[in-house]
Design an enzyme around this catalytic site. Structure first.
Site, PDB file in Angstrom:
ATOM      1  N   PHE A  79       0.818  -1.210   0.000  1.00 17.68           N
ATOM      2  CA  PHE A  79       0.000   0.000   0.000  1.00 17.68           C
ATOM      3  C   PHE A  79       0.854   1.262   0.000  1.00 17.68           C
ATOM      4  O   PHE A  79       0.391   2.333  -0.425  1.00 17.68           O
ATOM      5  CB  PHE A  79      -0.972   0.016   1.184  1.00 17.68           C
ATOM      6  CG  PHE A  79      -0.348   0.355   2.506  1.00 17.68           C
ATOM      7  CD1 PHE A  79      -0.360   1.664   2.966  1.00 17.68           C
ATOM      8  CD2 PHE A  79       0.256  -0.628   3.282  1.00 17.68           C
ATOM      9  CE1 PHE A  79       0.217   1.984   4.191  1.00 17.68           C
ATOM     10  CE2 PHE A  79       0.827  -0.310   4.493  1.00 17.68           C
ATOM     11  CZ  PHE A  79       0.816   1.001   4.954  1.00 17.68           C
ATOM     12  N   THR A  80       2.114   1.178   0.411  1.00 12.86           N
ATOM     13  CA  THR A  80       2.958   2.377   0.476  1.00 12.86           C
ATOM     14  C   THR A  80       3.294   2.927  -0.908  1.00 12.86           C
ATOM     15  O   THR A  80       3.803   4.043  -1.017  1.00 12.86           O
ATOM     16  CB  THR A  80       4.261   2.116   1.266  1.00 12.86           C
ATOM     17  OG1 THR A  80       5.041   1.136   0.592  1.00 12.86           O
ATOM     18  CG2 THR A  80       3.957   1.664   2.689  1.00 12.86           C
TER      19      THR A  80
END
Length: 146
Positions: A79-80
């Site tokens: 998700f980063t």
């Protein structure tokens, strides 16, 4: 949807000091899902990654796909990849899809890769994963489904 594709000699994912996935020659794919992504994004990106020709042929030209070299995928949710760093020093992740949306799209991407006839290993969504790889080249490409 955003993918960071790294051509690797090998890659593995370790969780709690146990290797849970491992590949030799192929692609390590770090996969980020945006809050606005749909199944069409997953299908498009899987097709694009599966057909990408970034392995060298006999003339040392990037002309072969992962399937041509009998390679594999290792797909790791990340998700980063949707970090927004424009304000301050602490990234915001508001554009990353929540797990209830991201997990099915991550799984759709993986299933599409497998439907293309490519062996595909995975990490564990949401786990604290240690990823080890030997980048070949290095060759690293960012692909988006926009």
């Amino acid at each position: 949807m955003r993918a960071v594709v790294q051509r690797v000699k090998y890659a593995s994912v370790t969780i709690d000091e146990k290797v849970v996935s491992k590949i030799d020659n192929g692609f390590l794919v770090l996969l980020g899902v945006h809050e606005d992504d749909t199944e069409n994004d997953a299908e498009y990106l899987a097709k694009k990654c599966s057909g990408m020709r970034i392995f060298e042929d006999d003339e040392e030209k990037m002309n072969l796909s992962v399937k041509d070299v009998e390679g594999s995928f290792l797909v790791v949710s990340n998700f980063t990849l949707y970090a927004d760093c424009r304000k301050g020093n602490r990234p915001s992740f508001v554009n990353a899809a929540r797990p209830e949306k991201a997990i099915p799209l991550y799984e759709k991407f993986v299933s599409c890769v497998r439907e293309n006839g490519i062996e595909c290993q995975t990490g564990e969504f949401g786990a604290d994963m240690k990823v080890e790889l030997l980048n070949d080249g290095p060759v690293t490409i960012v692909i988006e489904s926009v």
